[in-house]
Motif scaffolding. Structure first.
Motif, PDB file in Angstrom:
ATOM      1  N   GLU A 146       1.089   9.386  -2.497  1.00 46.81           N
ATOM      2  CA  GLU A 146       1.208   8.305  -1.365  1.00 46.81           C
ATOM      3  C   GLU A 146      -0.256   8.005  -0.923  1.00 46.81           C
ATOM      4  O   GLU A 146      -0.436   6.730  -0.691  1.00 46.81           O
ATOM      5  CB  GLU A 146       2.130   8.781  -0.111  1.00 46.81           C
ATOM      6  CG  GLU A 146       3.473   8.798  -0.605  1.00 46.81           C
ATOM      7  CD  GLU A 146       4.257   7.516  -1.056  1.00 46.81           C
ATOM      8  OE1 GLU A 146       4.013   6.426  -0.630  1.00 46.81           O
ATOM      9  OE2 GLU A 146       5.183   7.548  -1.908  1.00 46.81           O
ATOM     10  N   LEU A 147      -0.962   9.040  -0.543  1.00 49.04           N
ATOM     11  CA  LEU A 147      -2.350   8.846   0.309  1.00 49.04           C
ATOM     12  C   LEU A 147      -3.464   8.975  -0.514  1.00 49.04           C
ATOM     13  O   LEU A 147      -4.766   8.630  -0.092  1.00 49.04           O
ATOM     14  CB  LEU A 147      -2.479   9.596   1.548  1.00 49.04           C
ATOM     15  CG  LEU A 147      -1.178   9.644   2.322  1.00 49.04           C
ATOM     16  CD1 LEU A 147      -1.226  10.809   3.267  1.00 49.04           C
ATOM     17  CD2 LEU A 147      -1.071   8.310   2.978  1.00 49.04           C
ATOM     18  N   PRO A 149      -6.660   8.445  -3.250  1.00 48.05           N
ATOM     19  CA  PRO A 149      -7.325   7.414  -3.616  1.00 48.05           C
ATOM     20  C   PRO A 149      -7.131   6.902  -4.998  1.00 48.05           C
ATOM     21  O   PRO A 149      -7.390   5.808  -5.527  1.00 48.05           O
ATOM     22  CB  PRO A 149      -8.906   7.658  -3.192  1.00 48.05           C
ATOM     23  CG  PRO A 149      -8.690   9.191  -3.392  1.00 48.05           C
ATOM     24  CD  PRO A 149      -7.591   9.561  -2.681  1.00 48.05           C
ATOM     25  N   LEU A 150      -6.881   7.932  -5.939  1.00 51.90           N
ATOM     26  CA  LEU A 150      -6.544   7.832  -7.498  1.00 51.90           C
ATOM     27  C   LEU A 150      -5.496   6.804  -7.539  1.00 51.90           C
ATOM     28  O   LEU A 150      -5.638   5.934  -8.160  1.00 51.90           O
ATOM     29  CB  LEU A 150      -6.607   8.965  -8.181  1.00 51.90           C
ATOM     30  CG  LEU A 150      -7.725   9.910  -8.207  1.00 51.90           C
ATOM     31  CD1 LEU A 150      -7.523  11.274  -8.952  1.00 51.90           C
ATOM     32  CD2 LEU A 150      -8.757   9.340  -9.016  1.00 51.90           C
ATOM     33  N   ASN A 151      -4.250   6.950  -6.989  1.00 50.64           N
ATOM     34  CA  ASN A 151      -3.234   6.194  -7.069  1.00 50.64           C
ATOM     35  C   ASN A 151      -3.522   5.132  -6.407  1.00 50.64           C
ATOM     36  O   ASN A 151      -2.922   3.738  -6.813  1.00 50.64           O
ATOM     37  CB  ASN A 151      -1.929   6.944  -6.542  1.00 50.64           C
ATOM     38  CG  ASN A 151      -1.406   7.929  -7.378  1.00 50.64           C
ATOM     39  OD1 ASN A 151      -1.639   7.964  -8.655  1.00 50.64           O
ATOM     40  ND2 ASN A 151      -0.296   8.906  -7.025  1.00 50.64           N
ATOM     41  N   GLY A 152      -4.170   5.031  -5.137  1.00 48.67           N
ATOM     42  CA  GLY A 152      -4.546   3.612  -4.608  1.00 48.67           C
ATOM     43  C   GLY A 152      -5.373   2.752  -5.438  1.00 48.67           C
ATOM     44  O   GLY A 152      -5.286   1.569  -5.580  1.00 48.67           O
ATOM     45  N   PHE A 153      -6.434   3.260  -6.301  1.00 54.40           N
ATOM     46  CA  PHE A 153      -6.937   2.609  -7.504  1.00 54.40           C
ATOM     47  C   PHE A 153      -6.103   2.018  -8.357  1.00 54.40           C
ATOM     48  O   PHE A 153      -6.327   0.615  -8.973  1.00 54.40           O
ATOM     49  CB  PHE A 153      -8.070   3.381  -7.893  1.00 54.40           C
ATOM     50  CG  PHE A 153      -8.736   2.596  -8.877  1.00 54.40           C
ATOM     51  CD1 PHE A 153      -9.775   1.611  -8.693  1.00 54.40           C
ATOM     52  CD2 PHE A 153      -8.541   2.912 -10.354  1.00 54.40           C
ATOM     53  CE1 PHE A 153     -10.478   1.072  -9.745  1.00 54.40           C
ATOM     54  CE2 PHE A 153      -9.129   2.425 -11.438  1.00 54.40           C
ATOM     55  CZ  PHE A 153     -10.251   1.316 -10.869  1.00 54.40           C
ATOM     56  N   GLU A 161       2.226   2.242 -10.284  1.00 50.25           N
ATOM     57  CA  GLU A 161       2.426   2.356  -8.743  1.00 50.25           C
ATOM     58  C   GLU A 161       2.081   3.771  -8.669  1.00 50.25           C
ATOM     59  O   GLU A 161       2.272   4.096  -7.510  1.00 50.25           O
ATOM     60  CB  GLU A 161       4.113   2.358  -8.759  1.00 50.25           C
ATOM     61  CG  GLU A 161       4.659   0.957  -8.791  1.00 50.25           C
ATOM     62  CD  GLU A 161       3.973  -0.164  -7.956  1.00 50.25           C
ATOM     63  OE1 GLU A 161       3.755   0.360  -6.518  1.00 50.25           O
ATOM     64  OE2 GLU A 161       3.541  -1.202  -8.261  1.00 50.25           O
ATOM     65  N   GLY A 162       1.525   4.411  -9.480  1.00 47.72           N
ATOM     66  CA  GLY A 162       1.060   5.660  -8.849  1.00 47.72           C
ATOM     67  C   GLY A 162       1.622   6.822 -10.063  1.00 47.72           C
ATOM     68  O   GLY A 162       2.682   6.746 -10.776  1.00 47.72           O
ATOM     69  N   LEU A 163       0.683   7.945 -10.324  1.00 47.44           N
ATOM     70  CA  LEU A 163       1.055   8.944 -11.096  1.00 47.44           C
ATOM     71  C   LEU A 163       1.280  10.270 -10.361  1.00 47.44           C
ATOM     72  O   LEU A 163       0.644  10.581  -9.478  1.00 47.44           O
ATOM     73  CB  LEU A 163       0.139   9.222 -12.212  1.00 47.44           C
ATOM     74  CG  LEU A 163      -0.194   7.927 -13.260  1.00 47.44           C
ATOM     75  CD1 LEU A 163      -1.498   8.407 -14.092  1.00 47.44           C
ATOM     76  CD2 LEU A 163       0.964   8.009 -13.905  1.00 47.44           C
TER      77      LEU A 163
END
Length: 309
Positions: A146-147, A149-153, A161-163
């Protein structure tokens, strides 16, 4: 009896051992004695104690119960152990290969003159100076679903949507390896860079006159000079990786399941969480034998380069 006494009186100490019995030699051993006692207390005794406990069923509280080789027979027929062993070997050797290649690449870059090279060198060396706990906690935050930066990028770029970097058995070990490579590639980079600085420039000039390309010079001059250094570094880092505990334990604890479990964490879990001191000691002995075998085979195959020509 008199003949034996006469033989003892006629016995002479070989000349090469005279320095051991000299005044300087005796004082040297006396100065080494505190260090030898400390080493024996913190290293040799625990090692022998671990080998001893591997033949007993022991929970750390009651009396040890002799089981002989049962623990070793159980280990080698245990599917879970081989999964952990596979993870350990993949973790140790794949990460060392990657960090060696990354370190070599940055060493080649820093071996050239460019503006800001000293600043770049300092920044690239920073990971090597950061404690493992800080690295583990920061990378764990970076991998947060959720928080992080890798998933945010990834979301910002519209890729995904994120890993689940460390919460999925598919990515956990790979994700920790990235952090481990980031922490240790400066060791290879700095050592390779020092080795490159020691290569005579006349060799490159002669190769250039003969019409050799940069790739040819790298293959036939740089790599042969760096080979002995690379052998020693990969041996050391492989053993350090096999024996590493902190990063994996803090980031995933060996999970999810056993997907990122390696032998050091596994031994800790068995010994201190499950109270199976005897079984954990047997696993530790097997791990020691694996490390010794790897080191001896490695040095045997490359003894000429390691010993120096």
């Amino acid at each position: 009896m008199s003949t034996k006494i006469q033989d003892i009186r006629n016995f002479e100490i070989p000349r090469e051992y005279y320095h051991w019995l000299s005044k300087e030699g005796v004082w040297g051993w006396l100065f080494l004695l505190p260090s030898l006692l400390a080493l024996g207390t913190v290293s040799v005794y625990p090692l022998l104690r671990g080998v001893y406990l591997s033949f007993f069923e022991y929970d750390g509280i009651g009396d040890p119960e002799w089981v002989g080789l049962d623990h070793y027979a159980y280990i080698f027929g245990w599917t879970e152990f081989w999964i952990v062993m596979r993870n350990t070997l993949v973790w140790a050797f794949a990460s060392v290969v990657v960090m060696a290649l990354v370190g070599l690449g940055f060493a080649i870059l820093l071996n050239r003159d460019f503006r800001g090279r000293s600043v770049a060198t300092t920044l690239l060396l920073l990971p090597w100076a950061i404690p493992f706990i800080s690295i583990a906690l920061n990378w764990r935050l970076m991998y947060s679903f959720e928080l992080g930066p890798l998933n945010g990028f990834l979301r910002l770029a519209g890729i995904s949507e994120g890993l689940p970097w460390i919460s999925s058995s598919r990515y956990a070990l790979f994700s920790i390896m990235i952090a481990w490579v980031w922490r240790n590639f400066p060791f290879f980079m700095l050592t390779f860079l020092a080795g490159m600085k020691g290569i005579p420039s006349d060799l490159y000039e002669a190769a250039h006159v003969d019409g050799s390309s940069r790739l040819d010079s790298f293959r036939h001059i740089t790599l042969p000079f760096l080979q002995p250094i690379a052998i020693v570094m990969t041996l050391l880092m492989s053993l350090w990786s096999l024996n590493h505990f902190t990063l994996i334990y803090v980031m995933t604890g060996g999970g999810p399941g056993n997907s990122s479990m390696v032998l050091p964490v596994y031994i800790y879990e068995r010994a201190f969480h499950l109270g199976e001191m005897g079984l954990a000691s047997a696993i530790a002995v097997v791990m020691l034998l694996v490390m010794l075998s790897y080191g001896l085979i490695y040095l045997r195959l490359y003894r000429d380069d390691v010993g120096g020509k």
